[in-house]
Design a protein around this motif. Structure first.
Motif, PDB file in Angstrom:
ATOM      1  N   GLY A 119       6.789  10.325   3.039  1.00  0.00           N
ATOM      2  CA  GLY A 119       6.186   9.000   3.117  1.00  0.00           C
ATOM      3  C   GLY A 119       6.073   8.505   4.554  1.00  0.00           C
ATOM      4  N   TYR A 120       5.150   7.609   4.755  1.00  0.00           N
ATOM      5  CA  TYR A 120       4.858   7.140   6.103  1.00  0.00           C
ATOM      6  C   TYR A 120       6.024   6.418   6.760  1.00  0.00           C
ATOM      7  N   PRO A 121       6.686   5.485   6.059  1.00  0.00           N
ATOM      8  CA  PRO A 121       7.751   4.734   6.745  1.00  0.00           C
ATOM      9  C   PRO A 121       8.892   5.633   7.205  1.00  0.00           C
ATOM     10  N   LYS A 122       9.191   6.665   6.434  1.00  0.00           N
ATOM     11  CA  LYS A 122      10.279   7.551   6.849  1.00  0.00           C
ATOM     12  C   LYS A 122       9.833   8.621   7.829  1.00  0.00           C
ATOM     13  N   THR A 123       8.563   8.717   8.043  1.00  0.00           N
ATOM     14  CA  THR A 123       8.066   9.651   9.049  1.00  0.00           C
ATOM     15  C   THR A 123       8.304   9.050  10.430  1.00  0.00           C
ATOM     16  N   THR A 124       9.006   9.797  11.286  1.00  0.00           N
ATOM     17  CA  THR A 124       9.328   9.284  12.613  1.00  0.00           C
ATOM     18  C   THR A 124       8.739  10.209  13.666  1.00  0.00           C
ATOM     19  N   ILE A 125       8.614   9.671  14.835  1.00  0.00           N
ATOM     20  CA  ILE A 125       8.084  10.499  15.920  1.00  0.00           C
ATOM     21  C   ILE A 125       9.066  11.631  16.209  1.00  0.00           C
ATOM     22  N   LEU A 179       0.832  -1.212   0.000  1.00  0.00           N
ATOM     23  CA  LEU A 179       0.000   0.000   0.000  1.00  0.00           C
ATOM     24  C   LEU A 179       0.858   1.250   0.000  1.00  0.00           C
ATOM     25  N   VAL A 180       2.001   1.128   0.595  1.00  0.00           N
ATOM     26  CA  VAL A 180       2.793   2.301   0.940  1.00  0.00           C
ATOM     27  C   VAL A 180       4.069   2.347   0.105  1.00  0.00           C
ATOM     28  N   ARG A 204      -2.737  15.206  -0.387  1.00  0.00           N
ATOM     29  CA  ARG A 204      -2.988  15.543   1.024  1.00  0.00           C
ATOM     30  C   ARG A 204      -3.939  14.535   1.645  1.00  0.00           C
ATOM     31  N   PHE A 205      -4.753  13.938   0.804  1.00  0.00           N
ATOM     32  CA  PHE A 205      -5.693  12.939   1.279  1.00  0.00           C
ATOM     33  C   PHE A 205      -5.139  11.531   1.097  1.00  0.00           C
ATOM     34  N   GLU A 206      -4.479  11.341  -0.047  1.00  0.00           N
ATOM     35  CA  GLU A 206      -4.037   9.992  -0.384  1.00  0.00           C
ATOM     36  C   GLU A 206      -2.965   9.467   0.564  1.00  0.00           C
ATOM     37  N   ALA A 207      -1.932  10.264   0.782  1.00  0.00           N
ATOM     38  CA  ALA A 207      -0.799   9.761   1.566  1.00  0.00           C
ATOM     39  C   ALA A 207      -1.232   9.289   2.948  1.00  0.00           C
ATOM     40  N   PRO A 208      -1.934  10.102   3.715  1.00  0.00           N
ATOM     41  CA  PRO A 208      -2.316   9.611   5.039  1.00  0.00           C
ATOM     42  C   PRO A 208      -3.277   8.436   4.986  1.00  0.00           C
ATOM     43  N   SER A 209      -4.218   8.422   4.068  1.00  0.00           N
ATOM     44  CA  SER A 209      -5.149   7.286   4.111  1.00  0.00           C
ATOM     45  C   SER A 209      -4.441   5.996   3.742  1.00  0.00           C
ATOM     46  N   ARG A 210      -3.594   6.044   2.747  1.00  0.00           N
ATOM     47  CA  ARG A 210      -2.819   4.834   2.420  1.00  0.00           C
ATOM     48  C   ARG A 210      -2.043   4.376   3.648  1.00  0.00           C
ATOM     49  N   ALA A 211      -1.376   5.323   4.282  1.00  0.00           N
ATOM     50  CA  ALA A 211      -0.549   4.979   5.442  1.00  0.00           C
ATOM     51  C   ALA A 211      -1.397   4.309   6.517  1.00  0.00           C
ATOM     52  N   LEU A 212      -2.546   4.918   6.803  1.00  0.00           N
ATOM     53  CA  LEU A 212      -3.393   4.354   7.855  1.00  0.00           C
ATOM     54  C   LEU A 212      -3.952   3.006   7.434  1.00  0.00           C
ATOM     55  N   ALA A 213      -4.341   2.904   6.196  1.00  0.00           N
ATOM     56  CA  ALA A 213      -4.846   1.615   5.724  1.00  0.00           C
ATOM     57  C   ALA A 213      -3.766   0.553   5.857  1.00  0.00           C
ATOM     58  N   ALA A 214      -2.561   0.897   5.436  1.00  0.00           N
ATOM     59  CA  ALA A 214      -1.459  -0.059   5.499  1.00  0.00           C
ATOM     60  C   ALA A 214      -1.210  -0.496   6.939  1.00  0.00           C
ATOM     61  N   GLU A 215      -1.114   0.478   7.820  1.00  0.00           N
ATOM     62  CA  GLU A 215      -0.893   0.153   9.228  1.00  0.00           C
ATOM     63  C   GLU A 215      -2.025  -0.736   9.744  1.00  0.00           C
TER      64      GLU A 215
END
Lengths: 226, 226, 226, 226
Positions: D34-40, C145-146, D132-143
DNA sequence: GAGTAAGCGAGACGGTACGTCGTGTCTTATC
DNA sequence: GATAAGACACGACGTACCGTCTCGCTTACTC
């Protein structure tokens, strides 16, 4: 000692209750978990006090501990005279006053310098083993090694007053002809005090009554044959 | 000294380059910003090394510093004999060997104990002022006060070997009849070494050549009149 | 699939033993501890293999898992024909072939499209519950997905071949006049496959035989009244 | 949704400023790197916030992103009614409301189910292309695929409310006799929603207006000839 | 006796460092 | 030359405290 900054807090409104609680918490924590693990947050929590109350009145945990320990010493000192009065007239007087708080009470002067020093040093040896005393003094000494400002304050408020008692006793001995007139008492006292201090602080050797007796002998009579 | 844990790393694969860089960084930081502000992250960053490389081989920043300082001392000691050879035959020989690394070179034995001690102690006084030496030793001493395990290691590896030199010299003096035969040299040396150590570590007084000369006088001849 | 880099390794010397061990370890770990906690180090350790052996042949843990899962699927597919031969001639044939690996075996064609689809979808429902299958596919789907590149590879190598079977069956039904001739089978199959996929992947609803039967009904007959 | 842990923080004291900054940072980073490279750590740094402030209020980066995205959706939804009022009376009304936030606004009910669905699905297709919509929803769906707890929360808070709008519209169509009375709307909607979702999420095919129109046709009229 | 301002408990905040884990690269020794 | 092993530089993890801040609350002092 720690207030009177520019916009310093109003010490007349200070909570005595909190101050006492902070002293108690700081001393207890240093004994229980050691100085490095003692934190300001920990002291505040144990004292049931907000962190800001500590930061308002002190500048560091070493500051807190120094005052707390000073307060403890004063309490102890205040406790002894009462004991002395109560115990007046009975045998073993010196033994008694040696055990606790002999420091601020002055060193006995029986006329026999060697005997008096041996007595006092033996009492000191005993005292050094009380963890309520040992943990905070080690902590303060350690902090002082690496933080000159605090180190000097530690020496000035806690150590030097003790040493002054030896100066007085040695001077009296000098007047009595038991110590060479050209000797500087402030240096002379180090011959027996510093070795004991170093053994205690740095674990460079065992601390016993025999050891301090030996120190007194060597210091008074010298290492060279007579 | 710090490895051989369970599932310990393979020290044959260890990077000599990293070890040296870590030593250098640790010593430099302690000198420049002080021990408390020296952090493992800081050492790693300055050494161009991953944190894990430090944690793999040492257990704490004190461990690192102890080894680094030990290494420094050995380097210094190894450097002196060469200097001595180069400088052989010229005046001021003792001055030279006193200035650096006199400790591991043994104490001179001219037959005059007092003179030899004065010389060595004066050299020590000079050495105590070198910040490259002072900062790490203070730091290690401070840590040792509050961490017994490290304190004992500090004493055993750094302090005791130095003190042994005094033991040897005093024993030689005993054989020459310059020291009372009943005196224990290990205790006797504390009469002049500990006062100097305490003044240095705890800022309890100024450190001068005159001071150490006085200590030697008092210790050898005693405080009591002859 | 992941090799043939510039200076690619020589695949003729590749260790078959290690490859199998890595597949097994990767699949086992994903099942046991989940995909996010599965690490390359973990796979290497469990496979008794050096990390470099993994990095030499694959580009990421997703790559490893994709190949491992592909290999697993092929193994499963190769296992079914044998079962089919062994079970030939007896009742419940479809039941049997439905249970495992029906995917690569093609969809039965009894002439009754609705019945055939219901059968296959029921078998798929059963299969989705096997954790040996579920854990890796979820993991790969999630990664896909990602990570578009991997996603497309996942679809091309694993998903699309399955979907093609539906295309074939629908085309056959079209020829038999059971499906509107203007319908695009590649889209049509999504009417029942995608809902099932979404419920499974995203937990948007329960997955039962009744549910898939309903899907087949709605898809074939339409939502509008006839 | 994410607080109320044991010894939970006091949410009345919570910094609104920080929360907003964290939402913004999280969404921006997911879009940019991207989500995987996004860190806390990255979110905290970008938001100008301490890490602990994130850990205090959320349990994972997925938690943060879920709330951030929920907040974004609510903002978007709140923005639309105003647009609708402003735009009242002019042409292209449906176009307008379709473009953004049509989801929470309900599905138009012109009486022509097919037309309404085509309209809404076309708008959805357009929306799926906004990064702006796609990236977060994909990330959340994947998680969510790999973390069931989060997956269910994602579905319950974001997906299901959208689907409910279809349920409502289908029920209305049922009452109007445009949908078979025995059809379960919750399942029926999947015939066109799930295929679109799968093509979007898994790259199983192109997404166009023609495609969704086809889906509506197939779903309403069925694959079988009438 | 009401109003006001300080100290207080509590604890959220922006930070820094901790000690651990995994990454992907590299080196060494073995086969 | 591929391999098992694992040290290495790097970077993120989640935690613990730092010292500052803001919030009600209580407690004097002022008017």
């Amino acid at each position: 000692m720690a207030s009177n900054n520019p916009t310093s807090p109003d010490s007349t409104r200070r909570s005595e209750r909190s101050r006492r609680a902070i002293y108690d918490a700081a001393l207890a924590l240093v004994v229980e978990i050691g100085y490095p693990k003692t934190t300001i947050e920990g002291i505040a929590a144990r004292a049931g006090v907000g962190k800001q109350t500590i930061y308002r009145w002190w500048g560091s945990k070493a500051d807190v501990l120094l005052e707390a320990f000073l307060d403890l010493s004063e309490q102890a000192a205040r406790a002894v005279p009462r004991e002395r009065e109560e115990g007046a007239g009975r045998e073993g007087r010196e033994e008694q006053e040696g055990r606790e708080g002999q420091e601020s009470q002055g060193i006995p002067d029986t006329g026999d310098l060697a005997a008096d020093l041996r007595l006092v040093l033996r009492a000191t040896v005993d005292e050094l083993r009380d963890p309520r005393f040992e943990a905070p003094s080690r902590a303060l000494a350690a902090e002082g090694l690496v933080n000159e400002e605090l180190g000097r304050r530690f020496v000035a408020t806690l150590l030097e007053p003790q040493l002054q008692l030896y100066v007085d006793r040695l001077r009296s001995a000098q007047e009595a002809g038991q110590v060479r007139p050209d000797v500087d008492p402030r240096i002379a006292l180090e011959l027996f005090v510093s070795p004991l201090a170093q053994r205690w602080l740095q674990y460079t050797g065992p601390i016993t009554h025999a050891y301090t007796d030996t120190l007194v002998d060597y210091a008074l009579n010298g290492l060279a044959p007579r």
